[in-house]
Design an enzyme around this catalytic site. Structure first.
Site, mmCIF file in Angstrom:
data_model
loop_
_atom_site.group_PDB
_atom_site.id
_atom_site.type_symbol
_atom_site.label_atom_id
_atom_site.label_comp_id
_atom_site.label_asym_id
_atom_site.label_seq_id
_atom_site.Cartn_x
_atom_site.Cartn_y
_atom_site.Cartn_z
ATOM 1 N N GLY A 332 -25.775 -38.884 37.851
ATOM 2 C CA GLY A 332 -26.594 -40.035 37.476
ATOM 3 C C GLY A 332 -27.855 -39.701 36.704
ATOM 4 O O GLY A 332 -28.618 -40.604 36.369
ATOM 5 N N GLY A 334 -27.910 -38.015 33.703
ATOM 6 C CA GLY A 334 -27.657 -37.837 32.268
ATOM 7 C C GLY A 334 -28.320 -38.927 31.438
ATOM 8 O O GLY A 334 -28.497 -40.059 31.901
ATOM 9 N N SER A 335 -28.671 -38.586 30.201
ATOM 10 C CA SER A 335 -29.403 -39.535 29.357
ATOM 11 C C SER A 335 -28.536 -40.722 28.926
ATOM 12 O O SER A 335 -29.063 -41.758 28.538
ATOM 13 C CB SER A 335 -29.962 -38.815 28.129
ATOM 14 O OG SER A 335 -28.913 -38.235 27.387
ATOM 15 N N CYS A 337 -26.233 -42.048 30.932
ATOM 16 C CA CYS A 337 -25.537 -42.323 32.190
ATOM 17 C C CYS A 337 -26.131 -43.528 32.919
ATOM 18 O O CYS A 337 -27.353 -43.667 33.020
ATOM 19 C CB CYS A 337 -25.711 -41.065 33.045
ATOM 20 S SG CYS A 337 -25.185 -41.279 34.714
ATOM 21 N N ASP A 370 -27.180 -29.824 35.519
ATOM 22 C CA ASP A 370 -26.522 -30.586 34.454
ATOM 23 C C ASP A 370 -27.103 -31.984 34.324
ATOM 24 O O ASP A 370 -27.001 -32.797 35.243
ATOM 25 C CB ASP A 370 -25.012 -30.654 34.780
ATOM 26 C CG ASP A 370 -24.279 -31.642 33.898
ATOM 27 O OD1 ASP A 370 -24.732 -31.884 32.775
ATOM 28 O OD2 ASP A 370 -23.226 -32.161 34.346
ATOM 29 N N ARG A 448 -12.585 -38.628 34.446
ATOM 30 C CA ARG A 448 -13.501 -38.470 35.563
ATOM 31 C C ARG A 448 -14.151 -39.792 35.957
ATOM 32 O O ARG A 448 -14.761 -39.906 36.999
ATOM 33 C CB ARG A 448 -14.539 -37.384 35.272
ATOM 34 C CG ARG A 448 -15.631 -37.762 34.308
ATOM 35 C CD ARG A 448 -16.508 -36.556 33.981
ATOM 36 N NE ARG A 448 -17.903 -36.770 34.313
ATOM 37 C CZ ARG A 448 -18.781 -35.817 34.568
ATOM 38 N NH1 ARG A 448 -18.422 -34.569 34.582
ATOM 39 N NH2 ARG A 448 -20.010 -36.097 34.851
ATOM 40 N N GLU A 519 -51.705 -38.734 32.067
ATOM 41 C CA GLU A 519 -52.694 -37.767 31.595
ATOM 42 C C GLU A 519 -52.021 -36.614 30.837
ATOM 43 O O GLU A 519 -52.537 -36.104 29.848
ATOM 44 C CB GLU A 519 -53.454 -37.207 32.804
ATOM 45 C CG GLU A 519 -54.537 -36.199 32.466
ATOM 46 C CD GLU A 519 -55.063 -35.544 33.743
ATOM 47 O OE1 GLU A 519 -56.227 -35.746 34.060
ATOM 48 O OE2 GLU A 519 -54.271 -34.834 34.404
ATOM 49 N N GLY A 521 -49.389 -36.734 29.083
ATOM 50 C CA GLY A 521 -48.803 -37.146 27.803
ATOM 51 C C GLY A 521 -49.863 -37.154 26.720
ATOM 52 O O GLY A 521 -51.032 -36.833 26.965
HETATM 53 P P1 IMP Z 1 -27.919 -35.287 29.188
HETATM 54 O O1 IMP Z 1 -28.123 -33.869 28.800
HETATM 55 O O2 IMP Z 1 -29.067 -35.857 29.926
HETATM 56 O O3 IMP Z 1 -27.542 -36.137 27.999
HETATM 57 O O4 IMP Z 1 -26.699 -35.311 30.224
HETATM 58 C C1 IMP Z 1 -25.455 -34.739 29.960
HETATM 59 C C2 IMP Z 1 -24.581 -34.860 31.183
HETATM 60 O O5 IMP Z 1 -24.367 -36.230 31.523
HETATM 61 C C3 IMP Z 1 -23.174 -34.328 31.041
HETATM 62 O O6 IMP Z 1 -23.104 -32.922 31.100
HETATM 63 C C4 IMP Z 1 -22.434 -35.025 32.170
HETATM 64 O O7 IMP Z 1 -22.598 -34.378 33.408
HETATM 65 C C5 IMP Z 1 -23.157 -36.348 32.272
HETATM 66 N N1 IMP Z 1 -22.386 -37.444 31.674
HETATM 67 C C6 IMP Z 1 -21.674 -37.468 30.541
HETATM 68 N N2 IMP Z 1 -21.168 -38.684 30.298
HETATM 69 C C7 IMP Z 1 -21.568 -39.473 31.319
HETATM 70 C C8 IMP Z 1 -21.357 -40.851 31.644
HETATM 71 O O8 IMP Z 1 -20.748 -41.635 30.908
HETATM 72 N N3 IMP Z 1 -21.913 -41.278 32.820
HETATM 73 C C9 IMP Z 1 -22.602 -40.440 33.639
HETATM 74 N N4 IMP Z 1 -22.865 -39.160 33.350
HETATM 75 C C10 IMP Z 1 -22.341 -38.677 32.204
#
Ligand code: IMP
Length: 533
Positions: A332, A334-335, A337, A370, A448, A519, A521
């Site tokens: 949860g 991930g950017s 996500c 990750d 997944r 601060e 930033g």
């Molecule tokens: P980021 O580096 O913050 O963009 O995160 C990348 C990671 O987000 C990946 O390596 C995955 O573990 C995770 N991820 C990829 N696709 C999804 C998604 O659709 N939902 C949730 N997590 C994801």
């Protein structure tokens, strides 16, 4: 009232000992969930230590599995807008690792693995070999497929057979008759070296010749291997390149799912030379993954297996007991996500990384932090909390080496496509602007996020674009330089020392209140944020 006594400055170090403990919080105090709740990377800072060495002395070597150590702790995500062979090659050349996504057919994924493994070699022990009656058209197609030219021609069209000549780009480039056999255009006056020659000797023969390739033959003139001029320059320019000690080939990792058909896929990847497989699951603690880990360990004992994703000690324990060589942490964060929002399951990333790494380290299992890495500071924090490497998706999706091309956004900015593998777009496998050809696509990589029987697709990710960042060739060295400076600030000469001193309570932390974050930033009317030059 008498004025407070002013102490002799020479006693400062002595007086410090009178204090109860060190300034700031130990990692266990920082990560006390009853006091602070679940923390993200933005919620805390590392306190500075003593700088007694230059930043260039800092060592970034770190294990990604029990067996394999990287020279830079950077890993690219198995996502179809992040890692195909080009990214995997360039991450490995710069000391990191690219994990090839599986949102494509097993054949297309195996092809990418093969490209990484063939990319840079000392002796090319499995060169692409052709026969004298291979046509010019077929040779051009091979060049297109492998992105290199210069094919040795042998009697049988295989290695180990009599060398007849070499067909280079120059020999076929301007030949219009694609049906012509290569025997009519191949170069037959060859400079060769005898098997038994050392790499240094072979490189020197190649350097003196005006040729692009040096075939190595046995005493009967049979082709046994080859070296390539382009590899000579690559070897010189990439001293950090990720390679196994007994191999000249780049280390290659790829992701698969945990369905029965993934076993067939994996066999193809192993055949292509795969070194590390990542079991790609958003919730890795499942009977499917545990069965898969055990099967892989039995069928392919040479292959390293990274399990995940996990965010708790309990999840980690299941996968460690099943035999993983590494773990991937994050749910949860991930950017792209929206898992935490939609599923209400997950964990703030800093807390997840600390708890899993602390447990896994007792079994010598290295962990990848990750997701959620938005800058060098986040990398430092993930590693400080015990991760051995960090995995990045969004941060690398904007580089030249990610699949697809850049385009200008509605706002007039240069961007590249980036999408979560759980986005509706990816699950329906619409084209993300690059990657495998449509005919080679399959939505295996998004498995997944849904089960076969699902009649409704529930998105766990979004799709969009990220800013273009230029090449990995500049960006990864920037990340490494930033990380070295940060470790220097905290007084640590290596990641290994940092892990040890965090555990011992020597490296200290501080919680960042919301106003502390403000601060920290930039507070200016207008500015340009240029990160490296
Ligand atoms: P980021 O580096 O913050 O963009 O995160 C990348 C990671 O987000 C990946 O390596 C995955 O573990 C995770 N991820 C990829 N696709 C999804 C998604 O659709 N939902 C949730 N997590 C994801």
């Amino acid at each position: 009232m008498s004025a407070p006594q002013v102490l002799d400055f020479k006693n400062a170090e002595e007086v410090l000992k009178e204090y109860d403990g060190r300034d700031g919080l130990s990692v266990t105090e920082l990560m006390d969930a009853k006091v602070h709740g679940g923390l993200t990377y933005n919620d805390f800072l590392v306190l500075p230590g003593y700088i007694g060495f230059p930043a260039s002395d800092v060592q970034l070597d770190s294990p990604v599995t029990k067996r394999i150590t990287l020279k830079s702790p950077f890993v690219s995500s198995p996502m179809d807008t992040v890692t195909e062979h080009d990214m995997a090659i360039h991450m490995a050349l710069h000391g990191g690792l690219g994990v090839i996504h599986h949102n494509c057919s097993p054949e297309a994924q195996a092809d990418m693995v093969r490209k990484v493994k063939r990319y840079e070699n000392g002796f090319i022990v499995d060169p692409v070999v052709i026969k004298r009656d291979t046509t010019v058209g077929e040779a051009k197609a091979l060049k297109e497929k492998w992105a290199f030219g210069g094919f040795p021609v042998t009697e049988s069209g295989k290695l180990g057979s009599k060398l007849l000549g070499i067909v280079t780009n120059r020999d076929i480039q301007f030949v219009d008759d694609d049906e012509m056999p290569v025997s009519k255009v191949m170069v037959t006056e060859l400079i060769t070296a005898n098997s038994g020659v050392t790499l240094v000797q072979a490189n020197s023969i190649l350097a003196q010749s005006k040729k692009g390739k040096l075939p190595i033959v046995d005493d009967k003139g049979n082709l046994v291997s080859m070296i390539s001029r382009s590899d000579l320059t690559k070897n010189l320019h990439f001293p950090l390149a990720s390679k196994l000690p007994d191999s000249k080939q780049l280390i290659c990792a790829a992701a698969i799912g945990t369905r029965p058909e993934d076993k067939v896929r994996l066999a193809k990847l192993v055949d292509a030379g795969l070194d590390i497989v990542i079991l790609d699951s958003s919730q890795g603690n499942s009977m499917y993954q545990i069965e898969m880990i055990k099967w892989i360990k039995k069928e392919f004992p040479e292959l390293d297996v990274i399990g995940g994703n996990v965010v708790t000690r309990e999840q980690a324990a299941s996968l460690i007991a099943a035999g993983v060589d590494g773990l991937r942490i994050g749910m949860g964060s991930g950017s792209a996500c929206i898992t935490q929002e939609v599923m209400a399951v997950g964990r703030p990333q800093a807390t997840a990384v600390y708890n899993v790494c602390q447990f896994a380290s007792r079994f010598g299992v290295p962990c990848i932090a990750d997701g959620g890495i938005q800058n060098v500071g986040h990398i430092v924090k993930g590693l400080a909390l015990g991760a051995s490497t960090v995995m990045m998706g969004g941060l690398l999706a904007g580089t030249t080496e990610s699949p697809g091309t850049s385009f200008v956004s509605r706002e007039g900015k240069l961007v590249k496509a980036y999408r979560g593998m759980g986005s509706i777009d990816a699950m329906q496998d619409k084209k993300a602007g690059g990657g495998a050809k449509d005919s080679q696509k399959s939505n295996a990589g998004t498995a997944r996020y849904f089960s076969e029987g699902d009649s409704v697709l529930v998105a766990q990710g979004v799709s969009g674009a990220v800013a273009h960042r230029g090449s990995i060739a500049k960006f990864v060295p920037y990340l490494a330089a930033g990380l070295k400076h940060s470790l220097q600030d905290s007084g640590m000469t290596s990641l290994e020392e940092m892990h040890r001193k965090v555990t011992e309570g020597v490296v200290r932390f501080e919680i960042r209140t919301p106003s502390a974050q403000l601060e920290g930033g930039v507070n200016m009317e207008s500015y340009e944020k240029k990160l490296y030059a």
